[in-house]
Design a protein around this motif. Structure first.
Motif, mmCIF file in Angstrom:
data_model
loop_
_atom_site.group_PDB
_atom_site.id
_atom_site.type_symbol
_atom_site.label_atom_id
_atom_site.label_comp_id
_atom_site.label_asym_id
_atom_site.label_seq_id
_atom_site.Cartn_x
_atom_site.Cartn_y
_atom_site.Cartn_z
ATOM 1 N N LYS A 410 9.438 6.118 13.268
ATOM 2 C CA LYS A 410 10.688 5.857 13.978
ATOM 3 C C LYS A 410 10.486 5.864 15.491
ATOM 4 C CE LYS A 410 15.552 7.245 14.119
ATOM 5 N NZ LYS A 410 15.665 7.106 15.582
ATOM 6 N N LEU A 411 9.636 6.735 15.956
ATOM 7 C CA LEU A 411 9.379 6.810 17.387
ATOM 8 C C LEU A 411 8.737 5.516 17.881
ATOM 9 C CD1 LEU A 411 9.409 8.479 19.983
ATOM 10 C CD2 LEU A 411 7.180 9.403 19.324
ATOM 11 N N VAL A 412 7.758 4.990 17.128
ATOM 12 C CA VAL A 412 7.116 3.727 17.500
ATOM 13 C C VAL A 412 8.117 2.582 17.430
ATOM 14 C CG1 VAL A 412 5.307 2.068 16.881
ATOM 15 C CG2 VAL A 412 4.861 4.539 16.737
ATOM 16 N N ASN A 413 8.908 2.566 16.370
ATOM 17 C CA ASN A 413 9.867 1.477 16.174
ATOM 18 C C ASN A 413 10.922 1.467 17.279
ATOM 19 O OD1 ASN A 413 10.658 -0.710 14.353
ATOM 20 N ND2 ASN A 413 12.488 0.507 13.975
ATOM 21 N N ASP A 414 11.382 2.666 17.664
ATOM 22 C CA ASP A 414 12.422 2.746 18.699
ATOM 23 C C ASP A 414 11.871 2.476 20.090
ATOM 24 O OD1 ASP A 414 14.188 3.332 16.714
ATOM 25 O OD2 ASP A 414 14.245 5.493 17.093
ATOM 26 N N SER A 415 10.659 2.958 20.363
ATOM 27 C CA SER A 415 10.114 2.826 21.715
ATOM 28 C C SER A 415 9.470 1.465 21.958
ATOM 29 C CB SER A 415 9.092 3.937 21.974
ATOM 30 O OG SER A 415 8.023 3.852 21.033
ATOM 31 N N ALA A 416 8.755 0.943 20.964
ATOM 32 C CA ALA A 416 8.037 -0.329 21.141
ATOM 33 C C ALA A 416 8.821 -1.527 20.645
ATOM 34 C CB ALA A 416 6.678 -0.259 20.435
ATOM 35 N N GLY A 417 9.894 -1.303 19.886
ATOM 36 C CA GLY A 417 10.704 -2.417 19.385
ATOM 37 C C GLY A 417 10.453 -2.689 17.915
ATOM 38 N N HIS A 418 11.432 -3.405 17.314
ATOM 39 C CA HIS A 418 11.332 -3.670 15.878
ATOM 40 C C HIS A 418 10.179 -4.620 15.548
ATOM 41 C CE1 HIS A 418 14.925 -1.453 14.955
ATOM 42 N NE2 HIS A 418 15.614 -2.133 15.861
ATOM 43 N N GLY A 419 9.847 -5.536 16.476
ATOM 44 C CA GLY A 419 8.712 -6.422 16.220
ATOM 45 C C GLY A 419 7.428 -5.645 16.062
ATOM 46 N N ALA A 420 7.219 -4.663 16.952
ATOM 47 C CA ALA A 420 6.031 -3.812 16.836
ATOM 48 C C ALA A 420 6.090 -2.975 15.575
ATOM 49 C CB ALA A 420 5.917 -2.917 18.069
ATOM 50 N N GLY A 421 7.313 -2.522 15.226
ATOM 51 C CA GLY A 421 7.464 -1.742 13.997
ATOM 52 C C GLY A 421 7.095 -2.555 12.773
ATOM 53 N N ASP A 422 7.527 -3.820 12.752
ATOM 54 C CA ASP A 422 7.174 -4.687 11.623
ATOM 55 C C ASP A 422 5.668 -4.925 11.560
ATOM 56 O OD1 ASP A 422 9.826 -4.853 10.978
ATOM 57 O OD2 ASP A 422 10.138 -6.848 11.827
ATOM 58 N N ALA A 423 5.063 -5.149 12.717
ATOM 59 C CA ALA A 423 3.607 -5.341 12.746
ATOM 60 C C ALA A 423 2.882 -4.095 12.251
ATOM 61 C CB ALA A 423 3.163 -5.692 14.167
ATOM 62 N N LEU A 424 3.391 -2.935 12.620
ATOM 63 C CA LEU A 424 2.788 -1.680 12.165
ATOM 64 C C LEU A 424 2.910 -1.539 10.656
ATOM 65 C CD1 LEU A 424 1.446 1.005 12.757
ATOM 66 C CD2 LEU A 424 3.696 1.960 13.278
ATOM 67 N N LEU A 425 4.065 -1.889 10.101
ATOM 68 C CA LEU A 425 4.251 -1.804 8.644
ATOM 69 C C LEU A 425 3.300 -2.757 7.921
ATOM 70 C CD1 LEU A 425 8.138 -1.581 8.377
ATOM 71 C CD2 LEU A 425 6.499 0.238 7.941
ATOM 72 N N ARG A 426 3.062 -3.927 8.494
ATOM 73 C CA ARG A 426 2.121 -4.861 7.865
ATOM 74 C C ARG A 426 0.702 -4.300 7.872
ATOM 75 N NH1 ARG A 426 5.640 -8.936 10.132
ATOM 76 N NH2 ARG A 426 4.551 -8.821 12.148
ATOM 77 N N GLN A 427 0.340 -3.652 8.946
ATOM 78 C CA GLN A 427 -0.999 -3.054 8.993
ATOM 79 C C GLN A 427 -1.122 -1.892 8.008
ATOM 80 O OE1 GLN A 427 -2.798 -2.301 12.810
ATOM 81 N NE2 GLN A 427 -1.593 -3.908 13.815
ATOM 82 N N VAL A 428 -0.052 -1.113 7.888
ATOM 83 C CA VAL A 428 -0.060 -0.033 6.896
ATOM 84 C C VAL A 428 -0.229 -0.616 5.496
ATOM 85 C CG1 VAL A 428 1.344 1.760 5.814
ATOM 86 C CG2 VAL A 428 1.286 1.569 8.303
ATOM 87 N N ALA A 429 0.497 -1.713 5.216
ATOM 88 C CA ALA A 429 0.390 -2.360 3.901
ATOM 89 C C ALA A 429 -1.033 -2.862 3.665
ATOM 90 C CB ALA A 429 1.392 -3.510 3.802
ATOM 91 N N ASP A 430 -1.669 -3.400 4.700
ATOM 92 C CA ASP A 430 -3.057 -3.852 4.548
ATOM 93 C C ASP A 430 -3.977 -2.687 4.180
ATOM 94 O OD1 ASP A 430 -2.316 -6.420 5.168
ATOM 95 O OD2 ASP A 430 -2.831 -6.259 7.300
ATOM 96 N N ARG A 431 -3.753 -1.540 4.794
ATOM 97 C CA ARG A 431 -4.587 -0.378 4.465
ATOM 98 C C ARG A 431 -4.322 0.112 3.047
ATOM 99 N NH1 ARG A 431 -4.983 3.222 10.079
ATOM 100 N NH2 ARG A 431 -5.487 1.440 11.448
ATOM 101 N N ILE A 432 -3.057 0.051 2.617
ATOM 102 C CA ILE A 432 -2.745 0.439 1.236
ATOM 103 C C ILE A 432 -3.417 -0.518 0.265
ATOM 104 C CG2 ILE A 432 -0.879 0.582 -0.454
ATOM 105 C CD1 ILE A 432 0.902 1.705 1.742
ATOM 106 N N ARG A 433 -3.413 -1.837 0.592
ATOM 107 C CA ARG A 433 -4.096 -2.795 -0.272
ATOM 108 C C ARG A 433 -5.593 -2.488 -0.346
ATOM 109 N NH1 ARG A 433 0.002 -6.701 0.845
ATOM 110 N NH2 ARG A 433 -0.640 -6.819 3.027
ATOM 111 N N ALA A 434 -6.177 -2.136 0.808
ATOM 112 C CA ALA A 434 -7.604 -1.805 0.804
ATOM 113 C C ALA A 434 -7.873 -0.557 -0.032
ATOM 114 C CB ALA A 434 -8.088 -1.601 2.249
ATOM 115 N N ILE A 435 -6.988 0.424 0.053
ATOM 116 C CA ILE A 435 -7.158 1.658 -0.722
ATOM 117 C C ILE A 435 -7.060 1.366 -2.214
ATOM 118 C CG2 ILE A 435 -6.120 3.897 -1.249
ATOM 119 C CD1 ILE A 435 -5.264 4.022 1.713
#
Length: 804
Positions: A410-435
């Motif tokens: 939430k801190l990243v999403n609020d401070s950097a914006g929703h676009g950055a938050g969405d990009a962060l969620l996509r990267q998290v999903a990529d790591r989950i796929r790798a796991i």
């Protein structure tokens, strides 16, 4: 026949005669058919006129020969010449008419043709009508027989020109009248008898001709209508094929294509000639259908329908074309020829490759999270349902659910914006796929927001190792548009069938474990155990009982004294602390109550109640004693909070300077405009602000310069080891230096021994509170505490001046 029908039949081409013989005329056709019908009637009449001309010429030759010696040769020669001339004119005009109107007959041309045929028929009928008149009376019996037979034969010629009723009547009626006059001139009884028979015969012929004319009209009408409908259908089919994605196809009884459209050939990647040379069955059977048969392919069903001569509707078929698989939707049904014999199949087809791709895309989106591409919540429930059912079977393998929630997202999403938050969620999903790719028995999902799940099939130890891998991998730094972002993840772990046997229960218990992991400091995993469920049940019970408890007076405020560390050791104020004495249970710890109230928002109601009650009870204390009220960050951020404080002060009469609002550092994390405004308004009002639990959070020192506070309260963690750990005393010394320079009072919490109190006094701390002086006591004990506490510190209050 109605007048309008007679009028229409007149336009139909029979003129005045139709008005006299309306009963013999068929019903007028539609306007668009009339010209074609009149043209076809005239065409048939002219064709038959050529045949009739040969007959009339033969009769014109034979009659003069038979009667040359007994009748007037001038008449016979004239009869021959006139008949021959009319026949010649008929043949010539017929040929001329066809040459002129070879490319099509206009309405004017048809009218001329009608007039021409009518004139020639009338001329020929009048010419032949003279024969019985001139030859019957002087003739012998044998010759009379020839005349009667010839006249009867000529009258029957009306059948030949029968399609045009007016032409038939214009030829036959004069001949009938002439024959009757010729018989009547003889004056013989037998002749009159023959005349009567001739009239009967003539009536029969005329009636038959009229009926034949009507049948001819109806036949031509039906043919023209069928041709018109055929053209209309053809146009519609051409328009259909030209403007829609569908196309028509037809096979013969052997299954070979008889009709294929260009669009069909394009869809199949073949030429029309190639399709005409093959059959639908061969086309269907030519594609691999068994192991390689695409899902949804209905070729086998169509082949069965073709073999059984049964209709089929909207069957999907996959064809291997030069551009890959093409999907066609085919419908067809058998048809019969005029004899009722099976003649083949006719049907409709369309290329649905694009729409099927769209459907597959929609189906994909229906099962995938649009942002991350992971399986969504709906698919999770389906797979989890199957997994739980399998796990519950005897000998079933353990299924584990890892419930993931990001820490700090939430801190990243609020401070950097929703676009950055969405990009962060996509990267998290990529790591989950790798796991999960490294663990084939694991399947990742996004449940919504920053919540993810992994369903694992295998031993519990492997699931725990997977949970640790998630904490480690997802907790590594991220780079978003060149900016480093750091978050963590907390994981709750539950197992089926040990912990639950259905998805809802499994998810709920994993959520309880996740909540515990977050409470324990985040960035870790926690497995579910029964104690967590008991704890959750306890929290639900307290949450349900909390509201009525406040209304029923089960809750009260107890007051812990704040004692001056100066020489007098007097009480300078009290901190109001919430106490709940639950019937049948006893005291409920605030450590249980407050987190529940904060999670539900009920802490705001408790704060309002505590504010009013503390102000009311403090009015009975000696002047100069302050009351401190703890306010949650949720409550303090409300725009109307200062108004509530003002209302409490006005209602109780407590001076604003005697009220102290205690807040924690968490109130500054959001740094919302309401927080700054409320702080300033409270200071302006005269209410003091105390920063509680100082030193335990992040960036505590920066808050002292950014926000207006009157007091800081050093957390008990620094006092507990004050005697044994020199660094604790050093921290307190540093805080005191800063506080003195900023003119901020310092209160130390958790003082339990005289030695601790003495050390803090030497460091010039302003005040202290703790069990050394007193635990929190009910309001009725406050006067006694004010009197007794200075004695506990080893000092007596200074002597009071005499009243005198």
């Amino acid at each position: 026949m109605p007048d309008d029908a007679v009028r229409e039949s007149t336009e139909y081409g029979d003129g005045w005669l139709a008005r006299r013989l309306g009963w013999a005329v068929t019903e007028a056709p539609p306007e668009r058919y009339r010209h074609q019908i009149r043209t076809d009637l005239l065409d048939e009449t002219l064709k038959l006129a050529n045949i009739s001309a040969v007959t009339h010429f033969a009769v014109a030759v034979v009659i003069p020969i038979l009667f040359w010696d007994t009748a007037s040769r001038v008449y016979l020669a004239g009869l021959f010449v006139v008949v021959t001339a009319i026949i010649g004119l008929t043949l010539y005009t017929n040929r001329l008419y066809r040459r002129i109107y070879a490319d099509g007959v206009s309405e004017i041309g048809v009218a001329r043709g009608y007039r021409m045929a009518a004139g020639l028929a009338l001329a020929l009928g009048l010419t032949w009508a003279t024969m019985p008149i001139m030859l019957f009376a002087p003739a012998s019996d044998d010759q009379r027989l020839i005349i009667v037979a010839t006249a009867a034969g000529l009258i029957s010629d009306a059948y030949v020109v029968g399609p045009l009723l007016s032409v038939s009547f214009l030829f036959a009626v004069p001949l009938i009248l002439g024959s009757f006059v010729g018989l009547a001139r003889s004056g013989e009884a037998i002749a009159l008898s023959i005349g009567v028979l001739l009239v009967v015969y003539a009536i029969f012929v005329l009636a038959s001709v009229a009926r034949m004319s009507r049948l001819s009209r109806e036949r031509i009408h039906d043919r023209v209508r069928v041709e018109d409908q055929g053209q209309t259908i053809g146009l519609l089919l051409n328009e259909f094929e030209a403007n829609t994605s569908d196309w028509l196809w037809e096979t013969d009884e052997a299954g070979r294509f008889q009709h294929v459209s260009t669009r069909m050939a394009q869809a199949l990647g073949r030429t029309e000639d190639e399709l005409h040379a093959t059959s639908l069955a061969a086309l269907l059977g030519g594609t691999a259908r068994e192991e390689d048969e695409p899902e949804g392919d209905g070729a086998t069903e169509i082949l069965a329908c073709l073999s059984g001569r049964e209709p089929f509707r909207e069957r999907l078929v996959a064809f291997a074309g030069p551009e890959g698989i093409r999907w066609l939707r085919l419908s067809g049904k058998p048809f019969q020829d005029r004899r009722g014999v099976f003649a083949g199949f006719r049907g409709v087809g369309s290329d649905v490759t694009a729409s099927r791709a769209a459907e597959e895309r929609i189906a994909f989106l229906a099962t995938r999270d649009a942002l991350t591409g992971l399986s969504n919540r709906a698919v999770f429930h389906e797979i989890a349902q199957t997994a739980c059912r399998a796990a519950a079977q005897p000998g079933g393998r353990t299924k584990s659910l890892l419930y993931l929630d990001l820490d700090g997202f939430k801190l990243v999403n609020d401070s950097a914006g929703h676009g950055a938050g969405d990009a962060l969620l996509r990267q998290v999903a990529d790591r989950i796929r790798a796991i999960t790719a490294a663990e084939p028995s694991a399947h990742g999902f996004r449940l919504g927001g920053d919540e993810f799940a992994i369903l694992h099939r295998g031993p519990i130890e492997a699931a725990e190792a997977l949970a640790q891998a998630c904490v480690t991998t997802i907790g590594e730094p991220y780079w978003i548009d060149g900016v480093r972002a750091e978050i963590g993840v907390s994981v709750g772990l539950a197992h089926a069938p040990r912990d639950a046997t259905d998805p809802e229960s499994l998810l709920r218990k994993a959520d309880l474990a996740l909540y515990t992991a977050k409470e324990a400091g985040k960035g870790r995993w926690q497995a579910f155990d029964a104690s967590l469920e008991r704890r959750a049940q306890r929290q639900r019970e307290l949450d349900a009982a909390m509201r009525p408890a406040l209304e029923n007076g089960e809750m009260a405020l107890h007051y812990q004294p704040l004692v001056s560390l100066g020489d007098d050791g007097r009480v300078v104020g009290f901190e109001a602390l919430l106490r709940w004495n639950r019937p049948g249970e006893g005291a409920v710890s605030p450590a249980e109550t407050v987190p529940i109230a904060e999670s539900t928002g009920f802490v705001i109601e408790i704060g309002r109640w505590a504010l009013r009650k503390a102000c009311a009870e403090a009015t009975g204390w000696p002047e100069g004693l302050r009351v401190a009220v703890n306010i949650s960050s949720i409550h303090f951020r409300l725009p109307g909070f200062v108004g509530e404080v003002e209302a409490a002060l006005q209602a109780t009469g407590l001076p604003a300077g005697r009220l102290e609002i205690e807040i924690t550092e968490t109130i500054f994390l959001g740094n919302t405009p309401n927080v700054i405004e409320n702080l300033r308004r409270l200071r302006a009002l005269g209410v003091r602000i105390a920063l509680d639990d100082f030193g335990t959070g992040f960036s505590s020192l920066s808050y002292l310069t950014q926000f207006p506070v009157d007091k800081i309260k050093i957390d008990r963690a620094f006092v507990r080891d004050l005697i044994h750990r020199r660094e604790c005393l050093t921290v307190i010394e540093a805080i005191m230096v800063i506080a003195r320079d900023l003119s901020i009072d310092v209160t130390v919490e958790g003082v339990e021994t005289v030695q601790q109190a003495e050390l803090l006094r030497l460091k010039h701390c302003n005040s202290a509170q703790g069990f050394l002086y007193s635990p929190a006591q009910p309001a009725r004990e406050v006067p006694g505490l004010i009197e007794s506490i200075p004695l506990k510190g080893g000092r007596r209050p200074p002597p009071q001046a005499s009243a005198a």
